[in-house]
Design a protein around this motif. Sequence first.
Motif, PDB file in Angstrom:
ATOM      1  N   THR A  88      31.673 -90.705  62.725  1.00 44.63           N
ATOM      2  CA  THR A  88      31.787 -89.618  63.217  1.00 44.63           C
ATOM      3  C   THR A  88      30.700 -89.422  64.434  1.00 44.63           C
ATOM      4  O   THR A  88      29.362 -89.419  64.159  1.00 44.63           O
ATOM      5  N   PRO A  89      30.539 -88.249  65.115  1.00 49.95           N
ATOM      6  CA  PRO A  89      31.862 -87.457  65.832  1.00 49.95           C
ATOM      7  C   PRO A  89      33.243 -88.171  66.292  1.00 49.95           C
ATOM      8  O   PRO A  89      32.205 -89.286  66.882  1.00 49.95           O
ATOM      9  N   TYR A 132      37.043 -88.865  68.490  1.00 49.11           N
ATOM     10  CA  TYR A 132      38.202 -88.569  69.545  1.00 49.11           C
ATOM     11  C   TYR A 132      39.014 -89.618  69.263  1.00 49.11           C
ATOM     12  O   TYR A 132      39.213 -90.207  69.190  1.00 49.11           O
ATOM     13  N   LEU A 136      39.159 -83.352  67.287  1.00 49.88           N
ATOM     14  CA  LEU A 136      37.645 -83.927  67.008  1.00 49.88           C
ATOM     15  C   LEU A 136      37.842 -84.251  65.811  1.00 49.88           C
ATOM     16  O   LEU A 136      37.804 -82.998  65.241  1.00 49.88           O
ATOM     17  N   THR A 187      34.570 -84.279  61.965  1.00 46.59           N
ATOM     18  CA  THR A 187      32.870 -84.633  62.829  1.00 46.59           C
ATOM     19  C   THR A 187      33.371 -84.283  60.607  1.00 46.59           C
ATOM     20  O   THR A 187      33.254 -83.713  60.719  1.00 46.59           O
ATOM     21  N   ASP A 227      27.877 -83.027  62.853  1.00 48.62           N
ATOM     22  CA  ASP A 227      27.244 -84.114  63.668  1.00 48.62           C
ATOM     23  C   ASP A 227      28.091 -83.905  65.301  1.00 48.62           C
ATOM     24  O   ASP A 227      27.410 -84.830  66.065  1.00 48.62           O
ATOM     25  N   ALA A 228      28.794 -82.889  65.210  1.00 44.67           N
ATOM     26  CA  ALA A 228      29.532 -82.356  66.602  1.00 44.67           C
ATOM     27  C   ALA A 228      29.686 -81.455  66.740  1.00 44.67           C
ATOM     28  O   ALA A 228      29.388 -80.053  66.603  1.00 44.67           O
ATOM     29  N   PRO A 288      30.171 -90.216  71.029  1.00 45.42           N
ATOM     30  CA  PRO A 288      31.584 -90.694  69.455  1.00 45.42           C
ATOM     31  C   PRO A 288      32.530 -91.292  70.571  1.00 45.42           C
ATOM     32  O   PRO A 288      32.381 -91.625  71.716  1.00 45.42           O
TER      33      PRO A 288
END
Length: 400
Positions: free
Chosen positions: A10-11, A13, A268, A270, A287-288, A374
């Motif tokens: 992570t992050p 998508y 997303l 995270t 973390d995003a 990411p």
Amino acid sequence: MRDLVERYGTPLYVYRLPHIRAASRDLRKTLPSGTALSYAVGANPHPRLVAELVRGGLGCEVSSPGELNVALAVGLSPEECVYEGCGMSGEEAQLALRSGVRRFRVDSPAGYRRLWAAAATSGVKLEYLISFSGAGPSAACGPGGGLPPDSLHAFPALFRGTDLLDPVGLHVVPPRNVSRPALLIDALEASVRLAAGMLREARLRPRVVGIGDGFAAPFARPGRRPAYGGLGAALRAVLDAHLPGWRSGDPSVSFASGPHLVADSGVLLTRVLDVRRGPAGDCVVLDAGRNVLGGPPGADRAAWFRVQPRRAAGGHGRPIERFVLVGPLCGPADVLNRSAALPRPRVGDVLEIPNAGAFGLTTGAVAFAGRPCPAEVVLDEGGAVVSARRLETQARELAR
């Protein structure tokens, strides 16, 4: 999604192609038969997503060399690309010409002059659409918003063309992100009436009338893309009244859409880095942040940032509380939501941010503080992984 997190971290998508197919199919059914639909690539230029829409019969509107390269690389003919003129430099115009693009949008006298210079240098005759701002507060003039409607008198040369530049029609930019069907119907009807009135006054017989992207999509929070019941019938009536030759392609009528086609395809993922007490309440550090979730460009960006995770992994049964969500950039601009509702997360939990398929990674500050990009994973039917990439890896390959 757990296996994807274990594999890619992570992050992360995750884009789902079946959602894109459904959005494209539904919108094309909504619009009048015989009109065209293009994808505004800036919403998400991921090649696999663009390829899916191109295979579905959509053209592309591009506004940068990178977006143009993606559209051409997935097999779109340059004749099916419209290059938006907002902020286009002379070098960009020359690059688009060398790539085979012959139709542009012009939204300022300076842009017209740059396009003429590019045509003169290459000796190639170009077509252009004159871009105008439609009605409504979110259709304000400015970068990307088109010329004001009184430009016919202020800049009459735009409507005349030259031996190198052929004005083939108008493009109207309506209010953006209109979720209520009645309001969108009003906005698009007003756009058609504006285009028809300007064409009559300019005595310009158009080959094309384009209507920009007013179709809405939720951003980074739960919600469904709107269904626009009644829109097709309303558009057929206003087109019959003001552009009566449209059914036979005189002029051809085209619509554009970006976020509406791709937003709900994206999630997303995270990870929670910290949960701590802050001056405005309990704070969840993810973390995003804004580095990977940029949000829509322009004035709407601040209003749209109310990021709401849909669920916390392992959070079932915990009471719903309010938290300030922040990213890892350690700055006041990296606040994602000042009052997010979710079960109290724990360090290491993975949160899922829905409707992140548009205006996500490529509008973020991806180079800020040297943080890694990411991964982006594309899934097809049955959850099969058909693409996985990181932008920084591609950048290194391009630099070789």
